[in-house]
Write an enzyme that holds these catalytic residues in place. Sequence first.
Site, short mmCIF file in Angstrom:
data_model
loop_
_atom_site.label_atom_id
_atom_site.label_comp_id
_atom_site.label_asym_id
_atom_site.label_seq_id
_atom_site.Cartn_x
_atom_site.Cartn_y
_atom_site.Cartn_z
N HIS A 14 51.20 30.59 70.93
CA HIS A 14 50.67 29.67 69.93
C HIS A 14 49.17 29.90 69.77
O HIS A 14 48.54 30.59 70.59
CB HIS A 14 50.97 28.21 70.31
CG HIS A 14 50.33 27.75 71.57
ND1 HIS A 14 51.02 27.60 72.75
CD2 HIS A 14 49.05 27.42 71.85
CE1 HIS A 14 50.19 27.18 73.69
NE2 HIS A 14 48.98 27.07 73.18
P1 TYD Z 1 52.26 24.12 75.77
O1 TYD Z 1 50.82 23.93 75.44
O2 TYD Z 1 53.16 24.62 74.68
O3 TYD Z 1 52.35 25.07 77.05
P2 TYD Z 1 52.49 26.66 77.16
O4 TYD Z 1 51.80 27.28 76.00
O5 TYD Z 1 51.85 27.00 78.47
O6 TYD Z 1 53.93 26.98 77.20
O7 TYD Z 1 52.82 22.76 76.37
C1 TYD Z 1 54.11 22.68 76.93
C2 TYD Z 1 54.61 21.26 76.74
O8 TYD Z 1 53.75 20.34 77.42
C3 TYD Z 1 54.66 20.84 75.28
O9 TYD Z 1 55.83 20.06 75.11
C4 TYD Z 1 53.46 19.96 75.12
C5 TYD Z 1 53.26 19.38 76.50
N1 TYD Z 1 51.84 19.12 76.80
C6 TYD Z 1 51.36 17.84 76.93
O10 TYD Z 1 52.12 16.85 76.79
N2 TYD Z 1 50.05 17.62 77.24
C7 TYD Z 1 49.18 18.65 77.42
O11 TYD Z 1 47.97 18.43 77.70
C8 TYD Z 1 49.67 19.99 77.26
C9 TYD Z 1 48.77 21.18 77.43
C10 TYD Z 1 51.00 20.19 76.96
#
Ligand code: TYD
Length: 136
Positions: free
Chosen positions: A47
């Site tokens: 992303h």
């Molecule tokens: P995401 O940022 O997509 O993680 P990665 O890129 O490492 O896979 O986040 C994963 C999940 O966690 C998504 O459902 C959003 C949630 N999330 C939160 O609730 N709070 C946060 O501060 C972050 C970073 C993610």
Amino acid sequence: MEIIKFPTVLSKFGMLSYFQDFADYFSEIKRIYYICGVKKGIRRGMHAHKELEQITFCPYGTIRFRLDDGLSKEEIILNEPNKGLYIGKGIWREMYWEEDNSVLVVAASMLYDENDYIRDYETFLSMVKSGYWVRK
Ligand code: TYD
């Protein structure tokens, strides 16, 4: 993107690294989050963010970053506790866990906001082309 070397105090009791006075990157750390319990071979990320900026580091293990500003791609390996990475807005990122249980810590300029995410690569590319982000 910028590599940051954190000041580090080494002694026979171990290694202490810190960062402060980060105003060159963004005005305030609004959120800290960390990712643990990830198996080797896992890919995360995929992303970009509209506005969010981050300083990230890997205090334990090895994580490979693939960063893409829509024009060029680069890879950075975080495998030292005192090596940090600044990621600006509008950068597509993919993180590859190269070792079991590597830990990723992120200091972020904004609170969590799903509306700030761009999770579709084609949408990201079209935003780059439309000049959504002014590149330095
Ligand atoms: P995401 O940022 O997509 O993680 P990665 O890129 O490492 O896979 O986040 C994963 C999940 O966690 C998504 O459902 C959003 C949630 N999330 C939160 O609730 N709070 C946060 O501060 C972050 C970073 C993610």
